[in-house]
Write a protein that holds these residues in place. Structure first.
Motif, PDB file in Angstrom:
ATOM      1  N   TRP A  42       6.871  -4.087   4.961  1.00  0.00           N
ATOM      2  CA  TRP A  42       7.324  -5.414   5.015  1.00  0.00           C
ATOM      3  C   TRP A  42       7.664  -5.762   6.647  1.00  0.00           C
ATOM      4  O   TRP A  42       7.166  -6.746   7.135  1.00  0.00           O
ATOM      5  N   SER A  43       8.370  -5.196   7.277  1.00  0.00           N
ATOM      6  CA  SER A  43       8.611  -5.363   8.610  1.00  0.00           C
ATOM      7  C   SER A  43       7.346  -5.477   9.558  1.00  0.00           C
ATOM      8  O   SER A  43       7.138  -6.367  10.310  1.00  0.00           O
ATOM      9  N   THR A  44       6.380  -4.561   9.429  1.00  0.00           N
ATOM     10  CA  THR A  44       4.981  -4.814  10.051  1.00  0.00           C
ATOM     11  C   THR A  44       4.498  -6.131   9.738  1.00  0.00           C
ATOM     12  O   THR A  44       3.911  -6.623  10.688  1.00  0.00           O
ATOM     13  N   GLN A  45       4.580  -6.468   8.480  1.00  0.00           N
ATOM     14  CA  GLN A  45       3.904  -7.800   8.079  1.00  0.00           C
ATOM     15  C   GLN A  45       4.694  -8.818   8.665  1.00  0.00           C
ATOM     16  O   GLN A  45       3.884  -9.679   9.084  1.00  0.00           O
ATOM     17  N   LEU A  46       5.974  -8.993   8.609  1.00  0.00           N
ATOM     18  CA  LEU A  46       6.817  -9.783   9.279  1.00  0.00           C
ATOM     19  C   LEU A  46       6.378 -10.069  10.726  1.00  0.00           C
ATOM     20  O   LEU A  46       6.254 -11.038  11.320  1.00  0.00           O
ATOM     21  N   PHE A 104       7.365   4.913  11.925  1.00  0.00           N
ATOM     22  CA  PHE A 104       7.646   6.234  11.104  1.00  0.00           C
ATOM     23  C   PHE A 104       8.180   6.154   9.757  1.00  0.00           C
ATOM     24  O   PHE A 104       9.066   5.484   9.671  1.00  0.00           O
ATOM     25  N   GLU A 105       7.404   6.602   8.853  1.00  0.00           N
ATOM     26  CA  GLU A 105       7.945   6.779   7.565  1.00  0.00           C
ATOM     27  C   GLU A 105       7.698   8.021   6.793  1.00  0.00           C
ATOM     28  O   GLU A 105       6.876   8.738   7.040  1.00  0.00           O
ATOM     29  N   ALA A 116       1.872   5.076   2.576  1.00  0.00           N
ATOM     30  CA  ALA A 116       1.048   5.167   3.583  1.00  0.00           C
ATOM     31  C   ALA A 116       0.113   4.094   3.226  1.00  0.00           C
ATOM     32  O   ALA A 116      -0.367   3.553   4.361  1.00  0.00           O
ATOM     33  N   PRO A 117      -0.532   4.031   2.175  1.00  0.00           N
ATOM     34  CA  PRO A 117      -1.754   3.037   1.909  1.00  0.00           C
ATOM     35  C   PRO A 117      -1.281   1.584   2.348  1.00  0.00           C
ATOM     36  O   PRO A 117      -2.190   0.833   2.714  1.00  0.00           O
ATOM     37  N   TYR A 118       0.077   1.183   2.414  1.00  0.00           N
ATOM     38  CA  TYR A 118       0.423  -0.177   2.735  1.00  0.00           C
ATOM     39  C   TYR A 118       0.162  -0.308   4.058  1.00  0.00           C
ATOM     40  O   TYR A 118       0.172  -1.474   4.571  1.00  0.00           O
ATOM     41  N   PHE A 119       0.046   0.536   4.954  1.00  0.00           N
ATOM     42  CA  PHE A 119      -0.019   0.324   6.408  1.00  0.00           C
ATOM     43  C   PHE A 119      -1.335   0.317   6.758  1.00  0.00           C
ATOM     44  O   PHE A 119      -1.847   0.173   7.883  1.00  0.00           O
ATOM     45  N   ALA A 120      -2.308   0.861   5.805  1.00  0.00           N
ATOM     46  CA  ALA A 120      -3.848   1.146   6.071  1.00  0.00           C
ATOM     47  C   ALA A 120      -4.662  -0.272   6.757  1.00  0.00           C
ATOM     48  O   ALA A 120      -5.600  -0.003   7.707  1.00  0.00           O
ATOM     49  N   TRP A 137      12.215   0.042  -4.336  1.00  0.00           N
ATOM     50  CA  TRP A 137      12.421  -0.274  -3.023  1.00  0.00           C
ATOM     51  C   TRP A 137      11.238   0.542  -2.238  1.00  0.00           C
ATOM     52  O   TRP A 137      10.748   0.012  -1.229  1.00  0.00           O
ATOM     53  N   GLY A 138      10.972   1.552  -2.735  1.00  0.00           N
ATOM     54  CA  GLY A 138      10.046   2.669  -1.768  1.00  0.00           C
ATOM     55  C   GLY A 138      10.762   3.252  -0.696  1.00  0.00           C
ATOM     56  O   GLY A 138      11.791   2.861  -0.636  1.00  0.00           O
ATOM     57  N   GLY A 139      10.101   4.148  -0.290  1.00  0.00           N
ATOM     58  CA  GLY A 139      10.770   4.688   0.893  1.00  0.00           C
ATOM     59  C   GLY A 139      11.704   5.780   0.418  1.00  0.00           C
ATOM     60  O   GLY A 139      11.760   6.025  -0.799  1.00  0.00           O
TER      61      GLY A 139
END
Length: 428
Positions: free
Chosen positions: A3-7, A23-24, A30-34, A76-78
């Protein structure tokens, strides 16, 4: 979570130019950042006040009978390195940590000093579910905040963190304040950060007519002349179709003034094309990107705010300051969001394809050849703009191109309208 990367990428000024290190600790995410460029993912990796390995707890995969989290149906994830005994032992409390792994942990203070330079502009965002206390304590001792230019984060006072009593947590906060270290709130799940409004102040040129948040559907009457008509174009995400229609309009000998409404994503993908169009036409915005039909008005205020902030930001990146907004649907929430961004709302008198009155159906339109559909389309538009107003073509419909030159011939030679820019259309 991403979410934060997208925002950040969508709304932060020049956000696409920053190199982001995320850092996760939950490998499932991980796929959400690809999809992000200029991005380095450290996963599964936890951050703390020292290097080593640590047991991390992550949320289990969703399943239909998973149940509620803190009384709500959420995923939530994470995860976290600090969790209550109940969260560790079963899945009926809190975030339902059903996954436990030993993963690497990085001394974040040390990592920042070793991987950034003092002359870099470093934005530090920290949301680590209780681990912030060890991290910030170490950063203060190491003088690592000399490497930090802006600090966003969140404190988790309710977490039971080993070695950190409530009093010690408050003492750390006081130490931060004493050292002039200011943490700004960042709430990725709400798509906002503390200085979002101050960063994205209303920046509409003063000479644009109209008022923010007001809906304009027709031209102001001409005091002593013919009725006015302004032509606009809804530009979709199909570059080929958009280029074909806009270039056809550009080539027409009438040199008709036109306003083009574009998505923020279109501006990002084709900045040179937008710059070329802006030399001749007024450019307004749509949303950041398209939603399925009728879904834009259903979005919550956080989604709407981020979308419009993103669209305006994309325009600023090519040197444009938009004043007009053509929403993909209208509601009070849409109006309020537009008003907060200083935008005038355009809802044309009529559009092609029409969404009111005579609609295009198989038996009255689509079963016919091009040469037969053209006058049918023109007649439908004529019936809706007999007294002037704002007319819009949609680049996503191929017949907008088909009728465009014939439409402009009519408007220029036979309509009797005073063909005006959207600016002049709204001026009284």
């Amino acid at each position: 979570f991403s979410w934060s990367t997208q925002l950040f990428r969508e709304t932060y000024p020049d956000g696409k130019d920053y190199i982001i290190h995320s850092f996760e600790l939950d490998a499932r995410l991980a796929p959400y950042f690809a999809s992000y460029s200029n991005h380095v993912l450290h996963c599964p990796v936890a951050v703390g006040g020292k290097d080593g390995n640590i047991t991390a707890y992550a949320e289990s995969a969703w399943k239909p009978d998973k149940g509620k989290v803190a009384g709500k149906d959420m995923q939530w994830g994470g995860g976290a390195i600090y969790a209550s005994d109940a969260e560790k032992q079963d899945e009926i409390h809190g975030r339902r940590f059903g996954v436990k792994n030993v993963i690497p942990m990085v001394d974040l203070s040390k990592w920042i000093q070793e991987n950034t330079a003092l002359e870099d502009y470093v934005i530090f965002k920290l949301d680590v579910e209780g681990a912030e206390y060890d991290i910030l304590d170490k950063m203060i001792k190491d003088s690592t905040f000399k490497w930090i230019d802006k600090f966003y984060g969140e404190f988790h006072d309710w977490f039971n963190v080993p070695g950190w009593s409530y009093q010690r947590k408050q003492e750390l906060r006081n130490t931060l304040r004493t050292n002039g270290i200011n943490m700004l709130d960042w709430a990725g799940e709400y798509k906002k950060y503390q200085d979002m409004e101050s960063i994205h102040k209303i920046d509409v040129p003063a000479d644009f007519p109209g008022a923010a948040g007001v809906v304009y559907s027709t031209c102001s009457p001409s005091p002593d002349g013919p009725a006015r008509l302004a032509l606009t174009v809804q530009v979709g995400m199909n570059r080929k179709a958009a280029h074909k229609l806009v270039e056809t309009i550009r080539a027409h000998p009438s040199n008709m003034p036109v306003t083009l409404f574009v998505y923020g994503d279109f501006v990002q993908d084709f900045p040179d094309l937008i710059t070329k169009w802006a030399d001749r036409y007024t450019i307004g915005i749509r949303e950041a990107g398209p939603f399925p039909a009728d879904h834009w008005v259903l979005q919550n205020p956080d989604v709407m705010r981020m979308s419009l902030v993103s669209a305006v930001q994309r325009m600023k990146e090519v040197g444009l300051r938009p004043a007009y907004y053509y929403p993909d649907g209208l509601s009070q929430r849409v109006q309020d969001t537009a008003k907060n961004r200083g935008l005038r709302i355009i809802q044309p008198t009529t559009k092609f394809p029409p969404n009111l009155g005579t609609l295009l159906k198989e038996d009255n339109y689509y079963k016919f050849r091009d040469v037969e559909r053209t006058p049918k389309a023109l007649r439908i538009l004529y019936e809706r703009i007999s007294t002037g107003g704002i007319l819009s073509l949609d680049t996503d419909h191929p017949d907008s191109y088909m009728i465009s030159a014939f439409l402009m011939d009519y408007l220029y030679e036979n309509s009797g309208f005073q063909l005006v820019s959207l600016n002049d259309c709204l001026r009284k």
